[in-house]
Write a protein that holds these residues in place. Structure first.
Motif, PDB file in Angstrom:
ATOM      1  N   GLY A 248       0.853  -1.184   0.000  1.00  0.00           N
ATOM      2  CA  GLY A 248       0.000   0.000   0.000  1.00  0.00           C
ATOM      3  C   GLY A 248       0.883   1.225   0.000  1.00  0.00           C
ATOM      4  N   PHE A 249       0.668   2.114  -0.989  1.00  0.00           N
ATOM      5  CA  PHE A 249       1.467   3.344  -0.941  1.00  0.00           C
ATOM      6  C   PHE A 249       0.615   4.487  -0.414  1.00  0.00           C
ATOM      7  N   PHE A 250       1.250   5.313   0.417  1.00  0.00           N
ATOM      8  CA  PHE A 250       0.575   6.479   0.989  1.00  0.00           C
ATOM      9  C   PHE A 250       0.660   7.620  -0.020  1.00  0.00           C
ATOM     10  N   ALA A 251      -0.388   8.429  -0.105  1.00  0.00           N
ATOM     11  CA  ALA A 251      -0.368   9.570  -1.040  1.00  0.00           C
ATOM     12  C   ALA A 251      -1.229  10.718  -0.526  1.00  0.00           C
ATOM     13  N   PHE A 252      -0.851  11.931  -0.913  1.00  0.00           N
ATOM     14  CA  PHE A 252      -1.761  13.077  -0.804  1.00  0.00           C
ATOM     15  C   PHE A 252      -2.437  13.237  -2.155  1.00  0.00           C
ATOM     16  N   LEU A 253      -3.663  13.764  -2.138  1.00  0.00           N
ATOM     17  CA  LEU A 253      -4.329  14.001  -3.422  1.00  0.00           C
ATOM     18  C   LEU A 253      -5.345  15.120  -3.305  1.00  0.00           C
ATOM     19  N   ALA A 254      -5.642  15.734  -4.443  1.00  0.00           N
ATOM     20  CA  ALA A 254      -6.840  16.565  -4.578  1.00  0.00           C
ATOM     21  C   ALA A 254      -7.758  15.687  -5.422  1.00  0.00           C
ATOM     22  N   VAL A 255      -8.910  15.343  -4.882  1.00  0.00           N
ATOM     23  CA  VAL A 255      -9.752  14.314  -5.517  1.00  0.00           C
ATOM     24  C   VAL A 255     -10.117  14.719  -6.955  1.00  0.00           C
ATOM     25  N   PRO A 256      -9.827  13.858  -7.940  1.00  0.00           N
ATOM     26  CA  PRO A 256     -10.155  14.191  -9.336  1.00  0.00           C
ATOM     27  C   PRO A 256     -11.668  14.402  -9.514  1.00  0.00           C
ATOM     28  N   PRO A 257     -12.057  15.408 -10.283  1.00  0.00           N
ATOM     29  CA  PRO A 257     -13.487  15.713 -10.451  1.00  0.00           C
ATOM     30  C   PRO A 257     -14.133  14.817 -11.504  1.00  0.00           C
ATOM     31  N   ALA A 258     -14.149  13.538 -11.251  1.00  0.00           N
ATOM     32  CA  ALA A 258     -14.712  12.582 -12.225  1.00  0.00           C
ATOM     33  C   ALA A 258     -15.070  11.296 -11.493  1.00  0.00           C
ATOM     34  N   PRO A 259     -15.969  10.470 -12.095  1.00  0.00           N
ATOM     35  CA  PRO A 259     -16.272   9.174 -11.497  1.00  0.00           C
ATOM     36  C   PRO A 259     -15.002   8.340 -11.386  1.00  0.00           C
ATOM     37  N   PRO A 260     -14.845   7.488 -10.403  1.00  0.00           N
ATOM     38  CA  PRO A 260     -15.848   7.023  -9.456  1.00  0.00           C
ATOM     39  C   PRO A 260     -15.948   7.878  -8.189  1.00  0.00           C
TER      40      PRO A 260
ATOM     41  N   HIS B  30       4.109  10.578  -2.894  1.00  0.00           N
ATOM     42  CA  HIS B  30       3.888   9.137  -2.707  1.00  0.00           C
ATOM     43  C   HIS B  30       5.009   8.555  -1.856  1.00  0.00           C
ATOM     44  N   LEU B  31       4.629   7.623  -0.989  1.00  0.00           N
ATOM     45  CA  LEU B  31       5.603   6.822  -0.238  1.00  0.00           C
ATOM     46  C   LEU B  31       5.409   5.378  -0.688  1.00  0.00           C
ATOM     47  N   TYR B  32       6.346   4.876  -1.507  1.00  0.00           N
ATOM     48  CA  TYR B  32       6.224   3.504  -2.016  1.00  0.00           C
ATOM     49  C   TYR B  32       7.020   2.538  -1.146  1.00  0.00           C
ATOM     50  N   PRO B  33       6.412   1.502  -0.598  1.00  0.00           N
ATOM     51  CA  PRO B  33       7.176   0.506   0.165  1.00  0.00           C
ATOM     52  C   PRO B  33       8.222  -0.182  -0.713  1.00  0.00           C
ATOM     53  N   VAL B  34       9.442  -0.294  -0.177  1.00  0.00           N
ATOM     54  CA  VAL B  34      10.500  -1.044  -0.889  1.00  0.00           C
ATOM     55  C   VAL B  34      11.099  -2.101   0.044  1.00  0.00           C
ATOM     56  N   ASN B  35      10.287  -2.521   1.031  1.00  0.00           N
ATOM     57  CA  ASN B  35      10.780  -3.562   1.959  1.00  0.00           C
ATOM     58  C   ASN B  35      10.183  -4.916   1.529  1.00  0.00           C
ATOM     59  N   GLY B  36       9.917  -5.810   2.448  1.00  0.00           N
ATOM     60  CA  GLY B  36       9.394  -7.130   2.076  1.00  0.00           C
ATOM     61  C   GLY B  36      10.437  -7.880   1.250  1.00  0.00           C
ATOM     62  N   ALA B  37       9.976  -8.543   0.183  1.00  0.00           N
ATOM     63  CA  ALA B  37      10.885  -9.356  -0.644  1.00  0.00           C
ATOM     64  C   ALA B  37      12.060  -8.542  -1.183  1.00  0.00           C
ATOM     65  N   ALA B  38      11.820  -7.247  -1.508  1.00  0.00           N
ATOM     66  CA  ALA B  38      12.913  -6.419  -2.069  1.00  0.00           C
ATOM     67  C   ALA B  38      14.054  -6.260  -1.067  1.00  0.00           C
ATOM     68  N   SER B  39      13.723  -6.278   0.222  1.00  0.00           N
ATOM     69  CA  SER B  39      14.772  -6.050   1.230  1.00  0.00           C
ATOM     70  C   SER B  39      15.525  -7.348   1.577  1.00  0.00           C
ATOM     71  N   ARG B  40      15.082  -8.473   1.032  1.00  0.00           N
ATOM     72  CA  ARG B  40      15.784  -9.737   1.312  1.00  0.00           C
ATOM     73  C   ARG B  40      16.854 -10.058   0.253  1.00  0.00           C
ATOM     74  N   VAL B  41      17.042  -9.142  -0.687  1.00  0.00           N
ATOM     75  CA  VAL B  41      18.145  -9.261  -1.642  1.00  0.00           C
ATOM     76  C   VAL B  41      19.293  -8.433  -1.054  1.00  0.00           C
TER      77      VAL B  41
END
Ligand SMILES: Cc1cc2nc3c(=O)[nH]c(=O)nc-3n(C[C@H](O)[C@H](O)[C@H](O)COP(=O)(O)OP(=O)(O)OC[C@H]3O[C@@H](n4cnc5c(N)ncnc54)[C@H](O)[C@@H]3O)c2cc1C
Length: 480
Positions: free
Chosen positions: A254-266, A363-374
């Motif tokens: 799950g990546f964390f983000a700030f946003l201004a909600v796009p003015p469109a569906p959904p 955006h804060l993208y996780p780079v741990n988990g399997a990527a951190s075991r290399v």
């Protein structure tokens, strides 16, 4: 001694039959200033970049790439390599030189039994997903399907499957490469293994990769999408998120983000353009366990909008394509982050409240988990101990607002950089950040990268990239 500019020299030198000869030797074709389609061909994804190459060669196959490399070298032309053209710093194009445009090399070949895919150097990730999804297979890529396989892979590759299956380079099995001297080699664990080590994170510094072979995994449906929270709840959400990601099962990203909600569906109308924060989830485990996995996430806080549910993997991959079409103005700054301190969160809140435009974000993208075991020296990618790759992104459709988005991005970065791990993901660097920043990013892998650059590209022929400078030779000025 008389010194002449490279531009003038090249222009004069190319005014013969040489360009025509190159042209008839190609299966693709070439485009020059004044030709129909030239202005369209020199556009890249970032609308802020305007460069005017002397030649754009649309390579159809490896032979075209070899001819282009030889032509550029023999005529002392600067060379740029373009796969998806997404690089925000505009490193897929150059002024006055020759651009190798790989977009025609879009083949894919899936081996469903062996679980591999061979991908032409001009493919986007949408092309790869299209080819593999029909077999219920996928390999880790990014979060937008229009991004090029070439640049994303060679820089490392962070995306929804990073925590489960590692970076894109951790799934690269082999690559075909045209070197600076025009020779064609294969790089993998058994052949040219030093080159294989370097291209897994070292960018386009070592040659033109004409084909990639990736490992595939059984990924068909994902349980994912965005969960939106009030901006006023950012501190709570970030503090909970910083505890969750380091201990989450690999299946959950799950990546964390700030946003201004796009003015469109959904998105419902009452939220349009409202500044909020969100986590964009991707659960790649068995669908039967998805609801249970999300119980504590939903119990933490009721989201204002919860769009998380089952969807085909390519649908998640192209969820943001429409929001970010080519041609917008982009400026970004990045860092690797190991921990999210209270002080860093306070700065995030300050700048999240002043998002300068609807498309701008962090955006804060996780780079741990399997990527951190290399291991950090197993590939050129050094930050195996980081938890997140952070990117602060100023984006707007209108160049009039460039000053506004650039100054917000730089101020946000200046405020957060002291809390970072030092370097940044190379694919999130602009073109103007300097050699020291590149060195920081490769850490103690840098010297080994220089040694490999000395071996494969001692004249720094491939230098339109986050450049690793060779120490063996230089050829900067043309004397006449
Ligand atoms: C909207 C957007 C979303 C993004 N999302 C992600 C993401 O989720 N995850 C992620 O990891 N990154 C992401 N990125 C960053 C992306 O990885 C880089 O911009 C990358 O450089 C794009 O690759 P490209 O092939 O499209 O770029 P190009 O501009 O075509 O090339 C960029 C660089 O790569 C080199 N290169 C490209 N292809 C080759 C090749 N075949 N052989 C040798 N060198 C080559 C070129 O020399 C050049 O220096 C995103 C970028 C954008 C703009």
């Amino acid at each position: 001694m008389l010194y002449v500019s490279r531009t003038w020299w090249n222009f004069t030198m190319l005014n013969g039959n040489s360009v025509a000869k190159l042209n008839i030797s190609l299966r693709g074709g070439l485009i020059q200033p004044g030709d129909e389609g030239y202005d369209e061909s020199r556009k890249v994804y970032n609308g802020m970049i305007h460069k005017t190459p002397r030649l754009i060669v649309r390579c159809a196959n490896v032979a075209d790439v070899i001819r282009s490399v030889n032509f550029a070298r023999e005529n002392d032309l600067l060379l740029a390599i373009r796969s998806g053209g997404h690089n925000a710093g505009g490193l897929g194009i150059c002024d006055d030189g020759l651009v190798i445009d790989l977009a025609l090399m879009k083949y894919t070949r899936v081996d469903p039994a062996g679980r591999t895919v061979i991908v032409g150097g001009g493919c986007t990730w949408g092309d790869v997903d299209h080819a593999t999804h029909v077999f219920g297979l996928a390999t880790p890529s990014g979060i937008i399907s229009t991004t090029g396989v070439g640049g994303l892979t060679l820089g490392g590759g962070i995306g929804y499957l990073t925590r489960k299956y590692g970076l894109t380079i951790d799934n690269l099995l082999s690559a075909d490469v045209v070197l600076a001297n025009g020779t064609f080699v294969r790089a993998n664990a058994d052949e040219n293994s030093d080159l294989f080590w370097a291209i897994r994170g070292g960018g386009g510094n070592f040659g033109v990769v004409t084909s990639f072979t990736f490992k595939l995994h059984q990924i068909d449906m994902i349980y994912g999408g965005p969960m939106l929270y009030e901006l006023s709840e950012t501190a709570d959400v970030m503090k909970w998120y910083r505890e969750l990601i380091p201990s989450a099962p690999d299946d959950l990203n799950g990546f964390f983000a700030f946003l201004a909600v796009p003015p469109a569906p959904p998105f419902p109308e009452h939220l349009h353009l409202k500044k909020m924060c969100e986590v964009v989830w991707a659960y790649a485990g068995p669908l039967t366990k998805a609801e249970e996995t999300f119980k504590p996430i939903r119990a933490f806080k009721e989201a204002v909008l919860d769009l998380v549910g089952p969807l085909p993997q390519p649908a998640l991959q192209n969820m943001f394509d429409g929001l970010y079409p080519p041609g917008l103005q982009w400026y970004w700054r990045a860092d690797f982050v190991k921990e999210l301190s209270d002080e860093a969160i306070a700065q995030h809140i300050r700048f999240g409240n002043t998002l300068p435009s609807m498309h701008s974000t962090m955006h804060l993208y996780p780079v741990n988990g399997a990527a951190s075991r290399v291991g950090k020296n197993e590939t050129a990618w050094s930050y195996r101990d980081a938890t997140w790759a952070q990117v602060i992104v100023g984006v707007d459709p209108d160049p009039v607002n460039n000053e506004k988005i650039i100054s917000w991005t730089k101020s946000y970065y200046d405020a957060l950089h002291p809390y970072s791990a030092g370097g940044a993901y190379v694919n999130f660097l602009m073109g103007d950040e300097g050699e020291e920043r590149v060195k920081k990013t490769y850490g103690d892998n840098y010297e080994r990268l220089v040694a490999i650059k000395n071996k494969y590209d001692p004249d720094n022929f491939f230098r339109v990239n986050q450049n690793i400078k060779p120490t063996s030779k230089t050829s900067e000025t043309i004397a006449a």
